[in-house]
Scaffold this motif. Structure first.
Motif, mmCIF file in Angstrom:
data_model
loop_
_atom_site.group_PDB
_atom_site.id
_atom_site.type_symbol
_atom_site.label_atom_id
_atom_site.label_comp_id
_atom_site.label_asym_id
_atom_site.label_seq_id
_atom_site.Cartn_x
_atom_site.Cartn_y
_atom_site.Cartn_z
ATOM 1 N N ASP A 118 45.253 72.278 54.848
ATOM 2 C CA ASP A 118 45.746 73.662 54.735
ATOM 3 C C ASP A 118 44.218 74.542 55.044
ATOM 4 O OD1 ASP A 118 48.295 73.334 54.812
ATOM 5 O OD2 ASP A 118 48.393 73.987 52.607
ATOM 6 N N ASP A 119 43.140 74.105 54.662
ATOM 7 C CA ASP A 119 41.951 74.793 54.784
ATOM 8 C C ASP A 119 41.555 74.685 56.415
ATOM 9 O OD1 ASP A 119 39.485 75.376 52.396
ATOM 10 O OD2 ASP A 119 41.772 74.783 52.154
ATOM 11 N N GLN A 120 41.751 73.630 56.996
ATOM 12 C CA GLN A 120 41.367 73.275 58.403
ATOM 13 C C GLN A 120 42.306 73.892 59.117
ATOM 14 O OE1 GLN A 120 40.638 69.060 58.775
ATOM 15 N NE2 GLN A 120 42.680 68.701 59.490
ATOM 16 N N GLY A 121 43.676 74.115 58.544
ATOM 17 C CA GLY A 121 44.754 74.598 59.034
ATOM 18 C C GLY A 121 44.522 76.108 59.356
ATOM 19 N N VAL A 122 43.647 76.602 58.560
ATOM 20 C CA VAL A 122 43.353 78.161 59.076
ATOM 21 C C VAL A 122 42.760 78.322 60.614
ATOM 22 C CG1 VAL A 122 41.944 80.186 58.562
ATOM 23 C CG2 VAL A 122 43.113 78.921 56.699
ATOM 24 N N GLY A 123 41.961 77.378 60.596
ATOM 25 C CA GLY A 123 41.170 77.375 62.137
ATOM 26 C C GLY A 123 42.104 76.724 62.996
ATOM 27 N N ASP A 153 33.179 73.933 47.170
ATOM 28 C CA ASP A 153 32.732 74.293 48.439
ATOM 29 C C ASP A 153 33.861 74.082 49.437
ATOM 30 O OD1 ASP A 153 33.035 71.431 48.776
ATOM 31 O OD2 ASP A 153 31.062 70.990 49.411
ATOM 32 N N HIS A 154 35.089 74.126 48.828
ATOM 33 C CA HIS A 154 36.349 73.980 49.651
ATOM 34 C C HIS A 154 37.442 74.679 48.572
ATOM 35 C CE1 HIS A 154 39.945 71.910 50.792
ATOM 36 N NE2 HIS A 154 39.460 71.510 52.156
ATOM 37 N N GLY A 155 38.301 75.133 49.345
ATOM 38 C CA GLY A 155 39.441 76.141 48.509
ATOM 39 C C GLY A 155 40.190 75.053 47.567
ATOM 40 N N TRP A 156 40.536 73.616 47.859
ATOM 41 C CA TRP A 156 41.009 72.756 47.027
ATOM 42 C C TRP A 156 40.312 72.397 45.936
ATOM 43 C CZ3 TRP A 156 40.894 67.831 45.105
ATOM 44 C CH2 TRP A 156 41.905 67.076 44.614
#
Length: 346
Positions: free
Chosen positions: A246-251, A62-65
Motif C-alpha cells: 500500500d505504500d508503493q500503492g500511493v504512487g 523508514d516505511h509506514g508498515w
C-alpha cells in the motif's frame, strides 16, 4: 522495502482477534475458575502478573508498515502495568542490530522480541539469547534455525497473494479474455516471490484470466509511481491490477490518475489507512487491499508477556504458547472496511 524496511519484512479477522486471543495473558484466578487449568495449563488474562522486562529490537521506521510495527509494540506494552519494555534504536543495519540485541542480552531482559533486519544474519545472536535462558519471539523475518527462537509470529505472504488472486478471479470470472497486471515488490526478496506464487496459484483457477505484465517496484511511493507509469504505458487496456504494497500503492494511484485510466480494478496489500480510506470512499480504482497487519508486533508482546510469566494462551489447553503463529491475510473491501479501519496504519 529497503532491505531492512518492509522489503525484507514484509490477521484479517485473525489480526484483530489475536489481540483478544493473545492478550489474555496471565491469570491469578484459582484453578477451579481457570478453564485452561482443568487440563493443567495456567491460562492467561489481562490482569497483572509478575513483573516482566521485554527487550524489543525493531526495525528502522523508514516505511509506514515498519513504523506501525514499532508503534504496535510500544502501545501494547503500555497496556500492562507489570511490563517494562526496553527498546533499541530501530536499525536496518545488521551489525548495529546484532550489537543492540547483545546489549539487551547483557541487561538480562526476561524475554526478547526481535524483528531482524536480516533473519539469517541475526540467527547467531538469537541462539546466543536462547542459550542464555532468554526466550526469543522472532517477529516476521524468520531466523535460519528454529533453535534461535521460542516462537515465530508473522504474516502469510503466499496466502496474501492467494487471497488477492482469488478476489480478482471472482470479480472477473465471467469476463472472457480478462487481463491482469501485477506491481510486485523487490524480486530478490523471498516474501515477494511467495506473494507472486500465491497470486499465480489463485489465477490457475480462472482459465479466462491471463497475467499479461508484471513489474517489480521498491516498496516506496516514488518507485510505485514510476513502475506503474511504465505498466500503464505498455498495457493500453487491462482489467485488474494487484499491487503488493500500500505504500508503493500511493504512487501507483498517482500514476493511474495522471494517466486518466479507470477501466480496471486495483487490489492493494498490507492494510494502510490511506488504502482503507480510499476503499471506503469508493472514488478510485482501488477496491480492496489484502492485509499483512503490523498488529503482529502487539501479539508478539502478548506472547512475550505470557512466556515471562510462565503462562499459556487463553483458549488453548496447552501449558506452553505455540512455536509459531501465522497471521491470516483478510481481503478488505467496501463491505467490511469499517471492521478493519482500526488496524490501518499511516
Amino acid at each position: 522495502m529497503p532491505r531492512t524496511s518492509r522489503r525484507g519484512l514484509l490477521f484479517g479477522t485473525a489480526a484483530v482477534s489475536a489481540g483478544a486471543f493473545l492478550t489474555a495473558c496471565t491469570s491469578n484466578e484459582p484453578k477451579e475458575k481457570n478453564t485452561a487449568a482443568t487440563s493443567g495449563a495456567p491460562a492467561a488474562d489481562d490482569r497483572p502478573g509478575k513483573p516482566v522486562t521485554i527487550g524489543f529490537a525493531g526495525p528502522q521506521a523508514d516505511h509506514g508498515w515498519l513504523n506501525a510495527i514499532n508503534e504496535n509494540a510500544r502501545s501494547r506494552a503500555k497496556k500492562y502495568s507489570e511490563v517494562t519494555l526496553e527498546t533499541t534504536e530501530g536499525s536496518n543495519d545488521t551489525a548495529a542490530q546484532i550489537g543492540q540485541v547483545k546489549t539487551l542480552i547483557n541487561k538480562k531482559v526476561d524475554v526478547l522480541v526481535v524483528l531482524p533486519a536480516d533473519g539469517k544474519a541475526l540467527t547467531q545472536v538469537g541462539l546466543e539469547a536462547m542459550r542464555a535462558g532468554i526466550p526469543v519471539i522472532n517477529l516476521d523475518r524468520i531466523f535460519a534455525s528454529p533453535q534461535a527462537y521460542r516462537c515465530w509470529v508473522g504474516g502469510d505472504n503466499y496466502g496474501m497473494g492467494l487471497n488477492a488472486g482469488t478476489y480478482i478471479g471472482e470479480q472477473l470470472k465471467d469476463k472472457p479474455n480478462a487481463k491482469v497486471v501485477e506491481l510486485a515488490g523487490i524480486d530478490n526478496l523471498e516474501l515477494t516471490k511467495q506473494r507472486s506464487e500465491g497470486f499465480a496459484a489463485a489465477l490457475k483457477n480462472y482459465p479466462n484470466i491471463k497475467l499479461v505484465a508484471r513489474q517489480a517496484a521498491d516498496f516506496t511511493v516514488e518507485s510505485g509511481q514510476a513502475k506503474m507509469a511504465q505498466l500503464l504505458q505498455a498495457q493500453k487496456k487491462f482489467d485488474a491490477l494487484w499491487n503488493h504494497d500500500d505504500d508503493q500503492g500511493v504512487g501507483a494511484l498517482r500514476a493511474i490518475q495522471q494517466a486518466g485510466r479507470d477501466e480496471f480494478l486495483m487490489v492493494g496489500g498490507a492494510g494502510a489507512k490511506s488504502a482503507m480510506d480510499a476503499i471506503k470512499a469508493d472514488n478510485t480504482v482501488l477496491k480492496a487491499t489484502v492485509l499483512y497487519p503490523p498488529t503482529m508486533a502487539a501479539s508478539a508482546i502478548d506472547l512475550a508477556r505470557a512466556l515471562g510469566q510462565g503462562k499459556g494462551v487463553a483458549g488453548l489447553a496447552e501449558l506452553e504458547i505455540p512455536t509459531s503463529l501465522t497471521l491470516y491475510s483478510a481481503v478488505v473491501t467496501k463491505d467490511n472496511v469499517d471492521q478493519y479501519l482500526p488496524t490501518g496504519f499511516n
